[in-house]
Write an enzyme that holds these catalytic residues in place. Structure first.
Site, PDB file in Angstrom:
ATOM      1  N   HIS A 183       0.852  -1.188   0.000  1.00 12.56           N
ATOM      2  CA  HIS A 183       0.000   0.000   0.000  1.00 12.56           C
ATOM      3  C   HIS A 183       0.892   1.245   0.000  1.00 12.56           C
ATOM      4  CE1 HIS A 183      -2.957  -2.926   1.143  1.00 12.56           C
ATOM      5  NE2 HIS A 183      -2.468  -3.075   2.364  1.00 12.56           N
ATOM      6  N   HIS A 199       3.918  -7.067   1.933  1.00 13.62           N
ATOM      7  CA  HIS A 199       3.428  -7.921   3.006  1.00 13.62           C
ATOM      8  C   HIS A 199       2.398  -8.913   2.489  1.00 13.62           C
ATOM      9  CE1 HIS A 199       0.478  -4.612   2.795  1.00 13.62           C
ATOM     10  NE2 HIS A 199      -0.413  -5.503   3.221  1.00 13.62           N
ATOM     11  N   ARG A 251      -1.325  -5.289  -5.974  1.00 14.94           N
ATOM     12  CA  ARG A 251      -1.052  -6.724  -5.884  1.00 14.94           C
ATOM     13  C   ARG A 251       0.189  -7.016  -6.720  1.00 14.94           C
ATOM     14  NH1 ARG A 251      -5.756  -8.511  -7.860  1.00 14.94           N
ATOM     15  NH2 ARG A 251      -6.822  -8.136  -5.889  1.00 14.94           N
TER      16      ARG A 251
END
Length: 333
Positions: A98, A173, A193
């Site tokens: 993110h 992550h 992604r």
């Protein structure tokens, strides 16, 4: 006088390929015909389940009430600031990243996505991946993605019930299977992604690589010991204090008063998410609201004082915004 009151939220069950059909550990009797990965509690589209505002979304209420709902500590009074959800990983999530605030602003987004995970349940061997192994460069990681070896370069760590994990924006992550998490995050759903184990879902490689950082302040939060509340059998456990959110674990066996303002004097919306037991949220001049395991109650900032009365006992996370500038939390791997 405001007509706001403690808002019981209707959970939104979100299908994901890595989820599970059985949510009974949190929602007894809830089984689904498609895999559910997340239960959204306070997203902008989340709807109120009680009182005369029943059916209204948090986005609508934030537009209508502004700081009466979100409080003086909120940067933007027109956006509900925090998203909370349960995560039910039954398989590995995609490897993702993110943006932080700076990267999000460059892309025209209002904020980044810093988040934290409270480990509500974890089977032996449950793991998460935070960042890259020491010495791994972005170029090496990109090559590993192309050769379908990205997992090998991730920094996998074991997790245990009761831990709090901080995930700073820019951190690559993922979650492994075998846990149930309560996630608190900035109100953003910007996810890039990077790798998805061959699942037929869209990847966002270039966007993700442009916002990822080789080193970040992510990890298990170093926490002080729980604090006994004088004159009661209650305990407060600070879980994380960050520039974006403050999260505590509250364990009540006796009624307890709370305030929507912190030591700075600024008030903030309060989000209560029950992880065990049941209690009743009470505020002056309003109807009591039951808070049971899996529920979320949003207490408007303008409420001022409220209380939670346990039904035998109740354990819940209380999330809010910091009233003053705070540093990133101390973490370890």
């Amino acid at each position: 006088m405001s007509d706001l009151y403690p808002l019981l939220m209707l959970p939104v069950f979100d299908p994901r390929p890595w989820g599970t059909l059985d949510l009974s550990p949190v929602y007894p009797g809830h089984r689904f015909e498609e895999k559910i990965g997340e239960s959204w509690l306070t997203g902008g589209d989340g709807k109120v389940a009680n009182g005369h505002l029943k059916g209204k979304t948090l986005a609508e209420l934030t537009t209508q009430y502004g700081r009466e709902l979100v409080g003086e500590a909120a940067t933007d009074p027109t956006r509900f600031p925090l998203l909370t959800k349960f995560l039910f990983p039954h398989e590995k999530l995609s490897v993702q990243v993110h943006p932080d605030d700076a990267a999000a602003h460059r892309a025209g987004e209002p904020c980044g996505k810093n988040e934290c995970w409270y480990v509500a349940h974890a089977k032996p061997g449950a793991k998460v991946a935070l960042g890259l192994k020491a010495g791994t460069t972005q170029q090496a990681f990109e090559q590993a993605i192309q050769h379908k070896r990205a997992e090998e370069l991730l920094n996998w760590i074991d997790i245990f019930p009761g831990e709090m994990i901080y995930v700073a924006g820019g951190t690559v992550h993922t979650l492994g299977p075998g846990s149930i998490m309560v996630e608190t995050q900035q109100q953003s759903d910007t996810t890039y992604r990077l790798y998805d184990y061959g699942r037929p879902r869209e990847l966002h490689l270039q966007q993700g690589l442009s916002v990822m950082k080789e080193k970040t302040g992510s990890g298990k939060v170093v926490r002080p010991a729980p604090k006994e509340i004088p004159g009661t059998r209650n305990r407060r456990s600070p879980l994380v204090v960050s520039p974006y959110f403050v999260v505590e674990l509250i364990d009540l066996k006796d009624p307890q008063d709370f305030h929507t303002a912190d030591d700075s004097g600024k008030n903030s919306v309060q989000i209560l998410v029950a992880v065990e037991g049941c209690g009743v949220v009470e505020a002056p001049g309003t109807e009591p609201v039951t808070l049971a395991k899996g529920d979320a109650v949003v207490v408007p900032a303008s409420t001022g004082r409220f209380s939670v009365r346990p039904q035998w006992s109740v354990e819940f996370l209380k999330s809010s915004l910091p009233g003053k500038a705070m540093p990133e939390p101390a973490v370890r791997m």
